[in-house]
Motif scaffolding. Structure first.
Motif, PDB file in Angstrom:
ATOM      1  N   SER A  33       0.895  -1.209   0.088  1.00 26.35           N
ATOM      2  CA  SER A  33       0.093   0.020   0.029  1.00 26.35           C
ATOM      3  C   SER A  33       0.887   1.245  -0.062  1.00 26.35           C
ATOM      4  CB  SER A  33      -0.963  -0.095   1.332  1.00 26.35           C
ATOM      5  OG  SER A  33      -0.108  -0.130   2.482  1.00 26.35           O
ATOM      6  N   ALA A  34       2.174   0.935  -0.315  1.00 27.80           N
ATOM      7  CA  ALA A  34       3.058   2.123  -0.183  1.00 27.80           C
ATOM      8  C   ALA A  34       4.252   1.842  -1.209  1.00 27.80           C
ATOM      9  CB  ALA A  34       3.743   2.315   1.224  1.00 27.80           C
ATOM     10  N   ALA A  35       5.166   2.906  -1.357  1.00 31.67           N
ATOM     11  CA  ALA A  35       6.275   2.377  -2.288  1.00 31.67           C
ATOM     12  C   ALA A  35       7.393   1.683  -1.653  1.00 31.67           C
ATOM     13  CB  ALA A  35       6.875   3.649  -2.912  1.00 31.67           C
ATOM     14  N   LYS A  49       1.366  -9.461  -7.506  1.00 26.38           N
ATOM     15  CA  LYS A  49       1.792  -8.109  -7.053  1.00 26.38           C
ATOM     16  C   LYS A  49      -0.180  -7.544  -6.583  1.00 26.38           C
ATOM     17  CE  LYS A  49       1.944  -3.682  -6.285  1.00 26.38           C
ATOM     18  NZ  LYS A  49       0.619  -3.297  -5.651  1.00 26.38           N
ATOM     19  N   THR A  50      -0.396  -7.541  -5.643  1.00 21.62           N
ATOM     20  CA  THR A  50      -1.932  -6.964  -5.119  1.00 21.62           C
ATOM     21  C   THR A  50      -1.616  -5.686  -4.538  1.00 21.62           C
ATOM     22  OG1 THR A  50      -1.959  -7.995  -3.045  1.00 21.62           O
ATOM     23  CG2 THR A  50      -2.801  -9.192  -5.203  1.00 21.62           C
ATOM     24  N   GLY A  51      -2.569  -5.092  -4.305  1.00 23.08           N
ATOM     25  CA  GLY A  51      -2.572  -3.796  -3.047  1.00 23.08           C
ATOM     26  C   GLY A  51      -2.405  -2.503  -4.197  1.00 23.08           C
ATOM     27  N   SER A  52      -2.809  -1.361  -3.520  1.00 21.91           N
ATOM     28  CA  SER A  52      -2.687  -0.171  -4.406  1.00 21.91           C
ATOM     29  C   SER A  52      -1.347   0.434  -4.610  1.00 21.91           C
ATOM     30  CB  SER A  52      -3.595   0.957  -3.786  1.00 21.91           C
ATOM     31  OG  SER A  52      -3.040   1.187  -2.501  1.00 21.91           O
ATOM     32  N   GLY A  53      -0.165  -0.088  -3.860  1.00 22.50           N
ATOM     33  CA  GLY A  53       1.038   0.655  -3.860  1.00 22.50           C
ATOM     34  C   GLY A  53       1.796   0.168  -4.895  1.00 22.50           C
TER      35      GLY A  53
END
Length: 130
Positions: A33-35, A49-53
């Protein structure tokens, strides 16, 4: 950073760089959810790869399975092996790295080769209309 032992998921919620090598099992997933940058070599099987990051892979990765970008952004500055690469609708695959096999980009997915702001880039991909 947490690892869900039952599902084989590495969850990273804060920005940073992970220098250690990582071994993944048949259903390995990385949720960001981050870089986050994984600079060590990733070995084993499939990576999702999942999540918004944004997840950056900068190592010369040796895992043999597929790479799936289900959500967020996967930036490649290192290399992937010969496993299939798939990018879901709404997800992004980008970077300056090397992909050893054909990409499958779904309608609504973004393929962003090269460096942000660069005037030249090249890519070949197959596109599935699903």
């Amino acid at each position: 950073m947490a690892r869900d032992a039952e599902r084989g998921t590495l969850t990273v919620t804060g920005a940073g760089v992970i220098d250690n090598g990582i071994g993944i099992d048949a259903n390995g997933a990385t949720k960001t959810s981050a870089a986050v940058t994984l600079s060590g070599v990733i070995s084993g099987n499939n990576l999702t790869k999942t999540g918004s990051g944004t997840l950056t892979l900068s190592g010369a990765n040796t895992y043999t399975g597929s790479t799936t970008v289900s959500a967020g952004t996967l930036l490649l500055t290192g290399s992937l092996g010969n496993g299939a690469v798939s990018v879901a609708s709404g997800a992004t695959l980008g970077g300056t790295g090397t992909i050893g096999r054909q990409r499958d980009r779904r309608r609504g997915a973004t393929l962003a080769p090269g460096v942000a702001g660069s005037k030249t880039a090249s890519a070949r991909c197959s596109s599935a209309a699903t």
